[in-house]
Design a protein around this motif. Structure first.
Motif, PDB file in Angstrom:
ATOM      1  N   SER A 271      55.914  68.383  29.337  1.00  0.00           N
ATOM      2  CA  SER A 271      54.624  67.780  28.627  1.00  0.00           C
ATOM      3  C   SER A 271      54.281  66.345  29.552  1.00  0.00           C
ATOM      4  O   SER A 271      54.443  66.368  30.831  1.00  0.00           O
ATOM      5  CB  SER A 271      56.029  66.518  28.441  1.00  0.00           C
ATOM      6  N   ALA A 272      52.808  65.975  28.590  1.00  0.00           N
ATOM      7  CA  ALA A 272      52.144  65.407  29.933  1.00  0.00           C
ATOM      8  C   ALA A 272      52.765  63.892  29.029  1.00  0.00           C
ATOM      9  O   ALA A 272      52.005  62.326  29.107  1.00  0.00           O
ATOM     10  CB  ALA A 272      50.893  64.970  29.443  1.00  0.00           C
ATOM     11  N   ARG A 273      54.014  63.510  28.655  1.00  0.00           N
ATOM     12  CA  ARG A 273      54.798  62.189  28.586  1.00  0.00           C
ATOM     13  C   ARG A 273      55.151  61.486  29.003  1.00  0.00           C
ATOM     14  O   ARG A 273      56.574  61.215  28.182  1.00  0.00           O
ATOM     15  CB  ARG A 273      54.503  62.158  26.223  1.00  0.00           C
ATOM     16  N   ARG A 274      55.735  61.600  30.655  1.00  0.00           N
ATOM     17  CA  ARG A 274      57.395  62.054  30.919  1.00  0.00           C
ATOM     18  C   ARG A 274      57.273  60.251  31.466  1.00  0.00           C
ATOM     19  O   ARG A 274      58.859  59.517  31.728  1.00  0.00           O
ATOM     20  CB  ARG A 274      57.459  63.132  31.625  1.00  0.00           C
ATOM     21  N   SER A 275      56.446  59.097  31.089  1.00  0.00           N
ATOM     22  CA  SER A 275      56.182  57.856  31.811  1.00  0.00           C
ATOM     23  C   SER A 275      55.262  57.156  31.167  1.00  0.00           C
ATOM     24  O   SER A 275      53.940  57.692  30.123  1.00  0.00           O
ATOM     25  CB  SER A 275      56.158  58.039  33.423  1.00  0.00           C
ATOM     26  N   LEU A 276      55.388  55.690  31.213  1.00  0.00           N
ATOM     27  CA  LEU A 276      54.763  55.418  30.578  1.00  0.00           C
ATOM     28  C   LEU A 276      53.257  55.074  31.800  1.00  0.00           C
ATOM     29  O   LEU A 276      52.519  54.865  30.509  1.00  0.00           O
ATOM     30  CB  LEU A 276      55.133  53.155  31.212  1.00  0.00           C
TER      31      LEU A 276
END
Length: 236
Positions: free
Chosen positions: A148-153
């Motif tokens: 995933s490329a949505r692991r952090s802000l």
């Protein structure tokens, strides 16, 4: 028949010239990729196929040229030997990174490339995998893609609370005694929502696997808010 496979991420930052001053931050990842690919070559494949994410479902011939010019670096690579080194670059970024990894490994045998888009359904991914496994008596795979490329802000896709759990599931699958069914069962819609570019390539790998391989997960991190996983499947 598939005799071994390496699973690696393919961010252009893996190439030190692209990462520039931040290159050292991914030294451990580069070492893990080199080791995983080395394990595949040690299994003695006759043909190596590089599978990565791309906008099109397309085969790439040996000698195809890639470039990191879009990332600000005048660096060209070729997918194996042969071809015209002065040809216009055509490889997508994922296969350009794969070609760079192959050059580092010293592989001089036959090689082909395959890109699969993120909308390719699991059935077609599996069919591609079976075709790859039948392409030679001894086939090795270099399978590229990220979690995933949505692991952090600060991740490319911003934070999604589901991302860490999805990547953890992929990590368990890549390290399982029988990994192919788990990879085949990945939720393609969730993977798309989480911007996981590795889903389709991993399911190609699942289709190619026929059993008898030992899985080993050697790297798992999300240094830039993107899940990076490295594994190898070698003869048991």
């Amino acid at each position: 028949m598939l005799v071994a496979a390496a699973v690696c991420p393919c961010p252009p930052l893996l190439v030190p010239e692209v990462a520039s001053g931040a290159a050292a931050e991914l030294d451990d990842l580069r070492a893990a990729c080199d080791a995983a690919l080395g394990a595949v070559l040690a299994a003695g494949p006759e043909l190596l196929v590089v599978v990565g994410p791309g906008t099109d479902h397309q085969w790439w011939d040996q000698g195809a040229v890639g470039s990191f010019q879009p990332f600000g670096v005048d660096l060209r690579v070729r997918l194996g030997s042969g071809g015209d080194p002065a040809a216009e670059p055509s490889l997508p970024p994922s296969l350009a990174v794969g070609a760079w990894l192959l050059e580092r490994s010293g592989w001089a045998g036959p090689v082909r490339g395959l890109t699969v888009p993120d909308h390719l359904e699991q059935r077609l991914c599996a069919e591609n995998g079976r075709q790859l496994a039948d392409a030679a008596e001894r086939v090795g795979l270099l399978v590229l893609g990220e979690g995933s490329a949505r692991r952090s802000l600060k991740a490319p896709g911003y934070l999604d609370e589901r991302a860490e759990g999805f990547d953890a599931g992929v990590a368990r699958a890549l390290a399982a005694d029988d990994p192919a069914p788990r990879l085949a069962a990945l939720d393609d819609e969730l993977a798309f929502a989480l911007m996981a570019s590795g889903r389709a390539p991993w399911q190609v790998l699942a289709g190619a696997a026929t059993g008898g391989l030992r899985a080993s997960l050697s790297y798992r991190a999300a240094p830039y808010g993107v899940g990076y996983l490295v594994a190898d499947w070698t003869p048991a």
